[in-house]
Design a protein around this motif. Sequence first.
Motif, PDB file in Angstrom:
ATOM      1  N   ALA A 171      38.855 -90.322  -8.105  1.00  0.00           N
ATOM      2  CA  ALA A 171      37.265 -90.522  -8.384  1.00  0.00           C
ATOM      3  C   ALA A 171      36.377 -90.428  -7.190  1.00  0.00           C
ATOM      4  CB  ALA A 171      37.324 -92.018  -9.110  1.00  0.00           C
ATOM      5  N   ALA A 172      36.800 -91.161  -5.937  1.00  0.00           N
ATOM      6  CA  ALA A 172      36.127 -91.046  -4.736  1.00  0.00           C
ATOM      7  C   ALA A 172      35.886 -89.708  -4.417  1.00  0.00           C
ATOM      8  CB  ALA A 172      36.780 -92.025  -3.683  1.00  0.00           C
ATOM      9  N   HIS A 173      37.005 -88.956  -4.295  1.00  0.00           N
ATOM     10  CA  HIS A 173      37.097 -87.636  -3.730  1.00  0.00           C
ATOM     11  C   HIS A 173      35.967 -86.605  -4.827  1.00  0.00           C
ATOM     12  CE1 HIS A 173      41.581 -87.854  -2.466  1.00  0.00           C
ATOM     13  NE2 HIS A 173      40.846 -88.612  -1.705  1.00  0.00           N
ATOM     14  N   LEU A 174      36.043 -86.903  -5.920  1.00  0.00           N
ATOM     15  CA  LEU A 174      35.241 -86.213  -6.972  1.00  0.00           C
ATOM     16  C   LEU A 174      33.801 -86.710  -6.775  1.00  0.00           C
ATOM     17  CD1 LEU A 174      34.708 -84.377  -9.275  1.00  0.00           C
ATOM     18  CD2 LEU A 174      35.222 -86.074 -10.935  1.00  0.00           C
ATOM     19  N   LEU A 175      33.344 -87.766  -6.383  1.00  0.00           N
ATOM     20  CA  LEU A 175      32.108 -88.250  -6.427  1.00  0.00           C
ATOM     21  C   LEU A 175      31.595 -87.800  -5.221  1.00  0.00           C
ATOM     22  CD1 LEU A 175      29.547 -90.029  -6.986  1.00  0.00           C
ATOM     23  CD2 LEU A 175      30.941 -91.847  -5.756  1.00  0.00           C
ATOM     24  N   THR A 176      32.274 -88.005  -3.882  1.00  0.00           N
ATOM     25  CA  THR A 176      31.821 -87.414  -2.693  1.00  0.00           C
ATOM     26  C   THR A 176      31.682 -85.931  -2.760  1.00  0.00           C
ATOM     27  OG1 THR A 176      34.094 -87.600  -1.796  1.00  0.00           O
ATOM     28  CG2 THR A 176      32.622 -89.442  -1.318  1.00  0.00           C
ATOM     29  N   THR A 177      32.137 -85.251  -3.169  1.00  0.00           N
ATOM     30  CA  THR A 177      32.473 -83.652  -3.248  1.00  0.00           C
ATOM     31  C   THR A 177      31.402 -83.206  -4.238  1.00  0.00           C
ATOM     32  OG1 THR A 177      34.741 -83.552  -3.215  1.00  0.00           O
ATOM     33  CG2 THR A 177      33.608 -81.518  -3.823  1.00  0.00           C
ATOM     34  N   CYS A 178      31.053 -83.767  -5.478  1.00  0.00           N
ATOM     35  CA  CYS A 178      30.036 -83.579  -6.269  1.00  0.00           C
ATOM     36  C   CYS A 178      28.716 -83.562  -5.449  1.00  0.00           C
ATOM     37  CB  CYS A 178      29.682 -84.509  -7.398  1.00  0.00           C
ATOM     38  SG  CYS A 178      31.116 -83.881  -8.902  1.00  0.00           S
ATOM     39  N   GLU A 179      28.461 -84.804  -4.875  1.00  0.00           N
ATOM     40  CA  GLU A 179      27.156 -85.090  -3.983  1.00  0.00           C
ATOM     41  C   GLU A 179      27.254 -84.023  -2.985  1.00  0.00           C
ATOM     42  OE1 GLU A 179      26.440 -89.875  -4.265  1.00  0.00           O
ATOM     43  OE2 GLU A 179      27.398 -89.135  -2.562  1.00  0.00           O
TER      44      GLU A 179
ATOM     45  N   ILE B 129      34.292 -77.298 -13.091  1.00  0.00           N
ATOM     46  CA  ILE B 129      33.017 -77.540 -12.846  1.00  0.00           C
ATOM     47  C   ILE B 129      32.227 -76.185 -12.577  1.00  0.00           C
ATOM     48  CG2 ILE B 129      31.287 -78.801 -11.229  1.00  0.00           C
ATOM     49  CD1 ILE B 129      33.611 -80.861 -11.039  1.00  0.00           C
ATOM     50  N   LEU B 130      32.596 -75.508 -11.778  1.00  0.00           N
ATOM     51  CA  LEU B 130      31.733 -74.162 -11.510  1.00  0.00           C
ATOM     52  C   LEU B 130      31.566 -73.205 -12.553  1.00  0.00           C
ATOM     53  CD1 LEU B 130      33.609 -73.229  -7.791  1.00  0.00           C
ATOM     54  CD2 LEU B 130      31.410 -74.525  -8.328  1.00  0.00           C
ATOM     55  N   ASN B 131      32.554 -73.361 -13.442  1.00  0.00           N
ATOM     56  CA  ASN B 131      32.343 -72.392 -14.873  1.00  0.00           C
ATOM     57  C   ASN B 131      31.563 -73.072 -15.769  1.00  0.00           C
ATOM     58  OD1 ASN B 131      34.127 -74.249 -15.700  1.00  0.00           O
ATOM     59  ND2 ASN B 131      35.831 -72.725 -15.868  1.00  0.00           N
ATOM     60  N   ASN B 132      31.264 -74.462 -15.519  1.00  0.00           N
ATOM     61  CA  ASN B 132      30.225 -75.559 -16.496  1.00  0.00           C
ATOM     62  C   ASN B 132      30.971 -75.574 -17.807  1.00  0.00           C
ATOM     63  OD1 ASN B 132      28.047 -75.236 -14.937  1.00  0.00           O
ATOM     64  ND2 ASN B 132      27.519 -73.448 -15.464  1.00  0.00           N
ATOM     65  N   SER B 133      32.554 -75.502 -17.737  1.00  0.00           N
ATOM     66  CA  SER B 133      33.329 -75.958 -18.926  1.00  0.00           C
ATOM     67  C   SER B 133      33.401 -77.595 -19.184  1.00  0.00           C
ATOM     68  CB  SER B 133      34.688 -75.400 -19.057  1.00  0.00           C
ATOM     69  OG  SER B 133      35.497 -76.094 -18.074  1.00  0.00           O
ATOM     70  N   TYR B 134      33.449 -78.250 -18.169  1.00  0.00           N
ATOM     71  CA  TYR B 134      33.715 -79.650 -18.012  1.00  0.00           C
ATOM     72  C   TYR B 134      34.762 -80.144 -19.357  1.00  0.00           C
ATOM     73  CZ  TYR B 134      29.350 -79.095 -15.401  1.00  0.00           C
ATOM     74  OH  TYR B 134      28.655 -78.727 -14.551  1.00  0.00           O
ATOM     75  N   GLN B 135      35.815 -79.519 -19.266  1.00  0.00           N
ATOM     76  CA  GLN B 135      36.906 -79.907 -20.398  1.00  0.00           C
ATOM     77  C   GLN B 135      38.333 -80.031 -19.735  1.00  0.00           C
ATOM     78  OE1 GLN B 135      36.684 -76.599 -23.018  1.00  0.00           O
ATOM     79  NE2 GLN B 135      34.796 -77.206 -24.068  1.00  0.00           N
ATOM     80  N   SER B 136      38.194 -81.132 -18.764  1.00  0.00           N
ATOM     81  CA  SER B 136      39.513 -81.313 -18.243  1.00  0.00           C
ATOM     82  C   SER B 136      40.436 -82.255 -18.984  1.00  0.00           C
ATOM     83  CB  SER B 136      39.273 -82.118 -17.021  1.00  0.00           C
ATOM     84  OG  SER B 136      38.897 -83.584 -17.088  1.00  0.00           O
TER      85      SER B 136
ATOM     86  N   HIS C  16      26.837 -94.629 -18.635  1.00  0.00           N
ATOM     87  CA  HIS C  16      25.814 -95.166 -19.304  1.00  0.00           C
ATOM     88  C   HIS C  16      24.827 -93.944 -19.582  1.00  0.00           C
ATOM     89  CE1 HIS C  16      26.960 -99.439 -18.151  1.00  0.00           C
ATOM     90  NE2 HIS C  16      27.161 -99.560 -19.478  1.00  0.00           N
ATOM     91  N   ALA C  17      24.736 -93.132 -18.485  1.00  0.00           N
ATOM     92  CA  ALA C  17      23.610 -92.010 -18.680  1.00  0.00           C
ATOM     93  C   ALA C  17      24.277 -90.851 -19.293  1.00  0.00           C
ATOM     94  CB  ALA C  17      23.295 -91.561 -17.180  1.00  0.00           C
ATOM     95  N   LEU C  18      25.475 -90.579 -19.560  1.00  0.00           N
ATOM     96  CA  LEU C  18      25.862 -89.312 -20.321  1.00  0.00           C
ATOM     97  C   LEU C  18      26.336 -89.681 -21.599  1.00  0.00           C
ATOM     98  CD1 LEU C  18      28.128 -87.952 -17.165  1.00  0.00           C
ATOM     99  CD2 LEU C  18      26.091 -87.028 -18.226  1.00  0.00           C
ATOM    100  N   PRO C  19      26.742 -88.435 -22.496  1.00  0.00           N
ATOM    101  CA  PRO C  19      27.263 -88.910 -23.928  1.00  0.00           C
ATOM    102  C   PRO C  19      28.512 -89.650 -23.679  1.00  0.00           C
ATOM    103  CG  PRO C  19      26.390 -86.489 -23.416  1.00  0.00           C
ATOM    104  CD  PRO C  19      26.568 -87.248 -22.036  1.00  0.00           C
ATOM    105  N   GLU C  20      28.678 -90.390 -24.938  1.00  0.00           N
ATOM    106  CA  GLU C  20      29.890 -91.189 -25.076  1.00  0.00           C
ATOM    107  C   GLU C  20      30.961 -90.599 -24.471  1.00  0.00           C
ATOM    108  OE1 GLU C  20      31.947 -94.341 -28.476  1.00  0.00           O
ATOM    109  OE2 GLU C  20      30.014 -93.304 -28.810  1.00  0.00           O
ATOM    110  N   ASN C  21      31.284 -89.428 -25.221  1.00  0.00           N
ATOM    111  CA  ASN C  21      32.772 -89.000 -24.755  1.00  0.00           C
ATOM    112  C   ASN C  21      32.978 -87.907 -23.568  1.00  0.00           C
ATOM    113  OD1 ASN C  21      33.759 -90.142 -27.013  1.00  0.00           O
ATOM    114  ND2 ASN C  21      32.909 -88.616 -28.421  1.00  0.00           N
TER     115      ASN C  21
ATOM    116  N   PHE D 196      29.469 -84.490 -12.135  1.00  0.00           N
ATOM    117  CA  PHE D 196      28.735 -83.564 -11.275  1.00  0.00           C
ATOM    118  C   PHE D 196      27.136 -83.280 -12.108  1.00  0.00           C
ATOM    119  CE2 PHE D 196      27.623 -78.950 -10.189  1.00  0.00           C
ATOM    120  CZ  PHE D 196      27.497 -79.116  -8.866  1.00  0.00           C
ATOM    121  N   THR D 197      27.126 -83.230 -13.395  1.00  0.00           N
ATOM    122  CA  THR D 197      26.006 -83.098 -13.773  1.00  0.00           C
ATOM    123  C   THR D 197      25.015 -84.462 -13.687  1.00  0.00           C
ATOM    124  OG1 THR D 197      26.360 -83.925 -16.080  1.00  0.00           O
ATOM    125  CG2 THR D 197      26.762 -81.571 -15.654  1.00  0.00           C
TER     126      THR D 197
END
Length: 320
Positions: free
Chosen positions: A180-188, A225-232, A272-277, A284-285
């Motif tokens: 999670a830390a890797h993902l967070l810092t990479t997104c930023e 992420i780069l392909n905007n699928s967000y379906q891991s 809290h900001a993003l949709p429930e699922n 990233f968004t």
Amino acid sequence: MNQVGFIGLGKMGFPMAVQLLKANYPVFGMDLNQQTMKQFQMLGGVPSTFEEIIHSTQYIILMLPSSRTVNTIIDSLLDIYQSGNLKSKPTIIDMSSSYPEDTRQNEQKLKALGLGFLDAPVSGGIKKAAEGTLTIMTGGKDSLFRECKPLLEAMGSKLFHVGPIGSGHLIKAVNNYLSAAHLLTTCETIHLLENYGVKPETAINVFNNSTGRSGSTEYKFPSFILNNSYQSGFSLELMSKDVKMASRLYEDMGAATAFPQAVCQKLEEAQHALPENADHTELFTYIATYLLTGRNSDEECKETDNRFTAFCTNAQPRSL
């Protein structure tokens, strides 16, 4: 061949159970989703009730969403066993992401009645679960690990016996915190670079050929992420739960660090900001909504810095 009970045929549990079927294990499965149960039966599994599983199997695998659910299942099994209605002694393998202290307590309960117990959480996601190539980190007695190894090898290609009971769940929790830390810092970082005119694809390529690479740069960004699928297939809710568990572990040990708490807080904000699922890669968004918008005032930033400094100053370091 020994019969296996599998409780929890969710996004990860289902493909794991299928791998056991492919290895010719008779698998008695249980899940609340009836459509999943029908599909499981079509592939050769035996849809079963809890009572049927504990009376018919030599090994019971748990792949459940929380420690609370795992504890409920184990307490139910113990109630039946203590009533004298359970003649066999199945070995329980908790492959969920459970809290290590709960795991140690469950082991003591099961041990008192002569039942074996391992914690064996997994890493690798749905893709590796479907391939049977998961990484499995197991805690518990070495002799019991060796006994269960053929069963685990049907689901994973990288098996580790990491230590005593609970240590598998411990290392899984901190692994997911690191992820999670890797993902967070990479997104930023990607948002920052893009604002400066660097294309995300270019930045990821550079990181993957440099020391900044990680599972996020090598797999998550190109795949989801780069392909905007967000379906891991791994939800933000579950990632947030795992990081919260890791943060609690650091706090319980009195560790002098605020980083786990900071990552935990940011994931909770995103949840809290993003949709429930929301998928966890949708972090990233969310980051795009705050990173360069000047949302935080100078006063808020100063307050955060003061809290961080106070925490590090007052925390009492202990040996981990």
